[in-house]
Write an enzyme that holds these catalytic residues in place. Structure first.
Site, PDB file in Angstrom:
ATOM      1  N   ASP A 195      -1.405  -8.090   1.321  1.00 33.56           N
ATOM      2  CA  ASP A 195      -2.194  -7.107   0.574  1.00 33.56           C
ATOM      3  C   ASP A 195      -1.927  -5.697   1.109  1.00 33.56           C
ATOM      4  O   ASP A 195      -1.819  -4.736   0.348  1.00 33.56           O
ATOM      5  CB  ASP A 195      -3.691  -7.422   0.701  1.00 33.56           C
ATOM      6  CG  ASP A 195      -3.983  -8.887   0.477  1.00 33.56           C
ATOM      7  OD1 ASP A 195      -4.508  -9.230  -0.588  1.00 33.56           O
ATOM      8  OD2 ASP A 195      -3.660  -9.691   1.374  1.00 33.56           O
TER       9      ASP A 195
ATOM     10  N   ARG B 249       1.422  -4.530  -0.101  1.00 32.72           N
ATOM     11  CA  ARG B 249       1.360  -4.143  -1.513  1.00 32.72           C
ATOM     12  C   ARG B 249       0.671  -2.791  -1.679  1.00 32.72           C
ATOM     13  O   ARG B 249       1.102  -1.940  -2.455  1.00 32.72           O
ATOM     14  CB  ARG B 249       0.566  -5.196  -2.305  1.00 32.72           C
ATOM     15  CG  ARG B 249       1.369  -6.420  -2.626  1.00 32.72           C
ATOM     16  CD  ARG B 249       0.540  -7.406  -3.446  1.00 32.72           C
ATOM     17  NE  ARG B 249       1.303  -8.599  -3.724  1.00 32.72           N
ATOM     18  CZ  ARG B 249       0.774  -9.809  -3.868  1.00 32.72           C
ATOM     19  NH1 ARG B 249      -0.539  -9.978  -3.757  1.00 32.72           N
ATOM     20  NH2 ARG B 249       1.531 -10.840  -4.137  1.00 32.72           N
TER      21      ARG B 249
END
Ligand SMILES: NC(=O)c1ccc[n+]([C@@H]2O[C@H](COP(=O)([O-])OP(=O)(O)OC[C@H]3O[C@@H](n4cnc5c(N)ncnc54)[C@H](O)[C@@H]3O)[C@@H](O)[C@H]2O)c1
Length: 184
Positions: free
Chosen positions: A150, A153
């Protein structure tokens, strides 16, 4: 050259095979034993990786593995799961992933494994806890990937939005790797 580490990878799907390819392109492991219930996929990937190791700096020995390989392994990696289902929430995967843990971890333990278990299997934070319970290992020996993906990203989105090079961006997502995570 490699440094003599033996890795056992359990689960050779999209995540596992990507991990295996990255590993043989590094100099981190001397030996990689791959275990998957889909033997055809396991054997095909072992053969492809062996071809690739001719061109890599580490010449990692790649082969089909068994749970006996855990006896003298330095790292056990869990990358099993099921990416084929259309899940809305990673927590929906708890039952199937727990069944996989119950199928595999007792065999890892029974073979005297005394190292760290690294896992990506979702829901990864919950499954890390399940692996801890089933193995009886101390929490320091169970490492989930958490929100590392995460965070990567998030940094990538910021780079795209701002035009800055992603190498110049530090950005973190905290909390659970799931719907309750928080970008900070
Ligand atoms: N933590 C993260 O950031 C992250 C990122 C991507 C995917 N994931 C998770 O990783 C897991 C794997 O994803 P994928 O896309 O590679 O799935 P996939 O369906 O492509 O591969 C899963 C593999 O596990 C194997 N497997 C199933 N049960 C097994 C068992 N008992 N023993 C050995 N092998 C077994 C299957 O045969 C298959 O090859 C999923 O839980 C997915 O949600 C996590």
């Amino acid at each position: 050259m490699n440094n003599g580490n033996k890795v056992v990878l359990i689960g050779d799907g999209f995540v596992g095979s990507s991990y295996a390819f990255s590993l043989v392109n590094s100099t981190l492991a001397s030996e990689l034993a791959i275990i998957d219930i889909r033997k055809d996929k396991e054997v095909a990937d072992v053969n492809d990786l062996l071809d690739a190791t001719v061109l890599t700096p580490s010449a990692t020995i790649v082969r089909s593995g068994s749970y006996e390989d855990c006896k003298d392994a330095d790292l056990v990696v869990l990358a099993y799961g099921n990416s084929q289902k259309n899940l809305v929430n990673r927590l929906d995967d708890i039952k199937i992933a727990t069944e996989m843990v119950l199928d595999t971890i007792p065999k890892v333990v029974a073979n005297g494994y005394d190292g760290v278990i690294l896992l990506a299997t979702n829901p990864v934070d919950v499954i890390a806890r399940v692996v801890e319970e089933v193995s009886g290992f101390s929490s320091e020996r169970i490492v989930g990937t958490g929100t590392s993906l995460d965070s990567a990203r998030f940094a990538q989105y910021l780079a795209l939005e701002t035009g800055f090079n992603v190498a110049d961006i530090n950005a973190y997502v905290i909390g659970e790797h799931g719907n309750s995570s928080v970008a900070v």
